[in-house]
Design a protein around this motif. Sequence first.
Motif, mmCIF file in Angstrom:
data_model
loop_
_atom_site.group_PDB
_atom_site.id
_atom_site.type_symbol
_atom_site.label_atom_id
_atom_site.label_comp_id
_atom_site.label_asym_id
_atom_site.label_seq_id
_atom_site.Cartn_x
_atom_site.Cartn_y
_atom_site.Cartn_z
ATOM 1 N N GLU A 10 -2.342 11.243 -12.729
ATOM 2 C CA GLU A 10 -1.516 12.443 -12.565
ATOM 3 C C GLU A 10 -0.359 12.231 -11.597
ATOM 4 O OE1 GLU A 10 -1.526 14.633 -9.713
ATOM 5 O OE2 GLU A 10 -3.007 13.549 -8.535
ATOM 6 N N THR A 11 -0.293 11.052 -10.998
ATOM 7 C CA THR A 11 0.839 10.726 -10.128
ATOM 8 C C THR A 11 0.992 9.211 -10.061
ATOM 9 O OG1 THR A 11 1.848 11.237 -7.996
ATOM 10 C CG2 THR A 11 -0.465 10.604 -7.971
ATOM 11 N N THR A 12 2.013 8.740 -9.339
ATOM 12 C CA THR A 12 2.284 7.306 -9.254
ATOM 13 C C THR A 12 2.351 6.876 -7.793
ATOM 14 O OG1 THR A 12 3.561 7.367 -11.309
ATOM 15 C CG2 THR A 12 3.882 5.465 -9.883
ATOM 16 N N LEU A 13 1.706 5.752 -7.488
ATOM 17 C CA LEU A 13 1.682 5.207 -6.142
ATOM 18 C C LEU A 13 2.522 3.935 -6.095
ATOM 19 C CD1 LEU A 13 -2.164 5.476 -5.551
ATOM 20 C CD2 LEU A 13 -0.427 7.080 -4.740
ATOM 21 N N PHE A 14 3.240 3.759 -4.985
ATOM 22 C CA PHE A 14 4.072 2.568 -4.808
ATOM 23 C C PHE A 14 3.469 1.664 -3.746
ATOM 24 C CE2 PHE A 14 7.299 0.310 -2.366
ATOM 25 C CZ PHE A 14 7.966 -0.384 -3.361
ATOM 26 N N CYS A 15 3.510 0.351 -4.000
ATOM 27 C CA CYS A 15 3.100 -0.604 -2.979
ATOM 28 C C CYS A 15 3.870 -1.903 -3.143
ATOM 29 C CB CYS A 15 1.598 -0.864 -3.013
ATOM 30 S SG CYS A 15 0.997 -1.679 -4.506
ATOM 31 N N LYS A 16 3.940 -2.670 -2.069
ATOM 32 C CA LYS A 16 4.519 -4.007 -2.068
ATOM 33 C C LYS A 16 3.405 -5.004 -1.785
ATOM 34 C CE LYS A 16 9.361 -3.194 -0.767
ATOM 35 N NZ LYS A 16 9.982 -4.008 -1.813
ATOM 36 N N VAL A 17 3.404 -6.101 -2.529
ATOM 37 C CA VAL A 17 2.365 -7.121 -2.374
ATOM 38 C C VAL A 17 3.022 -8.450 -2.066
ATOM 39 C CG1 VAL A 17 0.438 -8.310 -3.482
ATOM 40 C CG2 VAL A 17 0.851 -5.886 -3.965
ATOM 41 N N SER A 18 2.475 -9.125 -1.064
ATOM 42 C CA SER A 18 2.997 -10.439 -0.696
ATOM 43 C C SER A 18 1.870 -11.311 -0.184
ATOM 44 C CB SER A 18 4.084 -10.307 0.380
ATOM 45 O OG SER A 18 3.582 -9.632 1.513
ATOM 46 N N GLY A 19 2.058 -12.643 -0.273
ATOM 47 C CA GLY A 19 1.069 -13.583 0.212
ATOM 48 C C GLY A 19 -0.081 -13.777 -0.751
ATOM 49 N N SER A 20 -1.045 -14.581 -0.322
ATOM 50 C CA SER A 20 -2.233 -14.851 -1.139
ATOM 51 C C SER A 20 -3.419 -15.069 -0.213
ATOM 52 C CB SER A 20 -2.008 -16.092 -2.019
ATOM 53 O OG SER A 20 -1.764 -17.232 -1.220
ATOM 54 N N GLY A 21 -4.605 -14.971 -0.802
ATOM 55 C CA GLY A 21 -5.824 -15.118 -0.022
ATOM 56 C C GLY A 21 -6.644 -13.844 -0.076
ATOM 57 N N GLU A 22 -7.466 -13.605 0.938
ATOM 58 C CA GLU A 22 -8.251 -12.382 0.999
ATOM 59 C C GLU A 22 -7.316 -11.175 1.037
ATOM 60 O OE1 GLU A 22 -11.143 -12.070 4.060
ATOM 61 O OE2 GLU A 22 -11.778 -14.161 3.890
ATOM 62 N N PRO A 23 -7.690 -10.093 0.368
ATOM 63 C CA PRO A 23 -6.819 -8.905 0.374
ATOM 64 C C PRO A 23 -6.839 -8.193 1.712
ATOM 65 C CG PRO A 23 -8.844 -8.447 -0.821
ATOM 66 C CD PRO A 23 -8.871 -9.910 -0.502
ATOM 67 N N LEU A 24 -5.694 -7.653 2.081
ATOM 68 C CA LEU A 24 -5.541 -6.887 3.313
ATOM 69 C C LEU A 24 -4.637 -5.694 3.002
ATOM 70 C CD1 LEU A 24 -5.848 -6.439 6.350
ATOM 71 C CD2 LEU A 24 -3.991 -8.086 6.711
ATOM 72 N N LEU A 25 -5.217 -4.518 3.000
ATOM 73 C CA LEU A 25 -4.495 -3.287 2.668
ATOM 74 C C LEU A 25 -3.949 -2.639 3.938
ATOM 75 C CD1 LEU A 25 -3.794 -1.073 0.510
ATOM 76 C CD2 LEU A 25 -6.018 -0.033 1.072
ATOM 77 N N LEU A 26 -2.669 -2.294 3.917
ATOM 78 C CA LEU A 26 -2.021 -1.649 5.059
ATOM 79 C C LEU A 26 -1.775 -0.176 4.748
ATOM 80 C CD1 LEU A 26 0.657 -4.367 5.980
ATOM 81 C CD2 LEU A 26 -1.766 -4.251 6.639
ATOM 82 N N LEU A 27 -2.233 0.692 5.648
ATOM 83 C CA LEU A 27 -2.101 2.140 5.471
ATOM 84 C C LEU A 27 -1.312 2.722 6.647
ATOM 85 C CD1 LEU A 27 -5.809 2.911 4.428
ATOM 86 C CD2 LEU A 27 -3.836 2.624 2.911
ATOM 87 N N HIS A 28 -0.156 3.294 6.367
ATOM 88 C CA HIS A 28 0.747 3.816 7.396
ATOM 89 C C HIS A 28 0.330 5.202 7.862
ATOM 90 C CE1 HIS A 28 2.386 6.640 4.504
ATOM 91 N NE2 HIS A 28 2.377 5.646 3.620
ATOM 92 N N GLY A 29 1.082 5.736 8.827
ATOM 93 C CA GLY A 29 0.770 7.039 9.389
ATOM 94 C C GLY A 29 1.505 8.194 8.737
ATOM 95 N N ASN A 30 1.372 9.364 9.337
ATOM 96 C CA ASN A 30 1.910 10.610 8.807
ATOM 97 C C ASN A 30 3.435 10.596 8.780
ATOM 98 O OD1 ASN A 30 2.639 13.699 8.967
ATOM 99 N ND2 ASN A 30 0.462 13.628 8.485
ATOM 100 N N GLU A 31 4.007 10.990 7.650
ATOM 101 C CA GLU A 31 5.454 11.046 7.420
ATOM 102 C C GLU A 31 6.127 9.679 7.570
ATOM 103 O OE1 GLU A 31 7.458 15.083 7.711
ATOM 104 O OE2 GLU A 31 6.758 14.743 9.765
ATOM 105 N N GLU A 32 5.388 8.617 7.325
ATOM 106 C CA GLU A 32 5.930 7.257 7.364
ATOM 107 C C GLU A 32 5.785 6.620 5.989
ATOM 108 O OE1 GLU A 32 4.367 6.645 11.990
ATOM 109 O OE2 GLU A 32 3.429 5.559 10.329
#
Length: 236
Positions: A10-32
């Motif tokens: 019902e919606t679309t999410l944007f992300c940028k992916v770089s590097g390789s190896g074990e995954p590491l997800l980055l989650l930003h703060g409010n209004e960022e």
Amino acid sequence: MIDYSISTGETTLFCKVSGSGEPLLLLHGNEEDHTIFEHQIPFLSKFYQVIALDSRGHGRSDHGEECLTFQRMAEDVVTVLDYFKLEKTNIIGFSDGGNLGLYVASHFPIRVDNLIVVGANYKPNGLKTKEFLYVKGLFYYLKVSGYISKAKQKRMEIIDLMWHQLKLNEKDLKNITARTLVVVGENDVIKKKHSEVMHTLLLKSTIITIPEATHFLMIEKPDVFNSIVRDFLLKN
């Protein structure tokens, strides 16, 4: 670095992916958005597959028509992991992103390997009084303005993530099985006692206070923070 647009249905999410190896997800703060990690992505991409996500309603991700909640945003994280066919991931969450990381780790524990939360507060009153009063005032202003402005209404929902939508409790934190690192600045907007209580509730946690740093310690002292992250993840 590759851009992705991921549909949730019902919606679309944007992300940028770089590097390789074990995954590491980055989650930003409010209004960022993901760019808050501009000092971390180049470094961490040398060792990990870094997924820098714009949370629902932030950056280049759609807000959607449904009310913005941590439950919905946590489900978005699971959708992203499924999209990349990842059983689990390491997570770094800053501020509201740290709260989201706690929510994912408590409600979807099998999807989180290691968790690093930076300036997180599992309860709204974990914020110092001045900052919490500012959140309340801004919320009420946007609530009134939202009757005539759709944009203000959506912003109100984002601000409300710091108040009514933050519904974690002690049981939630005790349910977290992931190794967790709690990072705070010496001059953070989060109450020192609140961070200490959070640390005691998390079964496998370590807490580090960075001297002479504020809530935005990742920007102020990136080399120190990056080194702490790398050391913690290497000890897994």
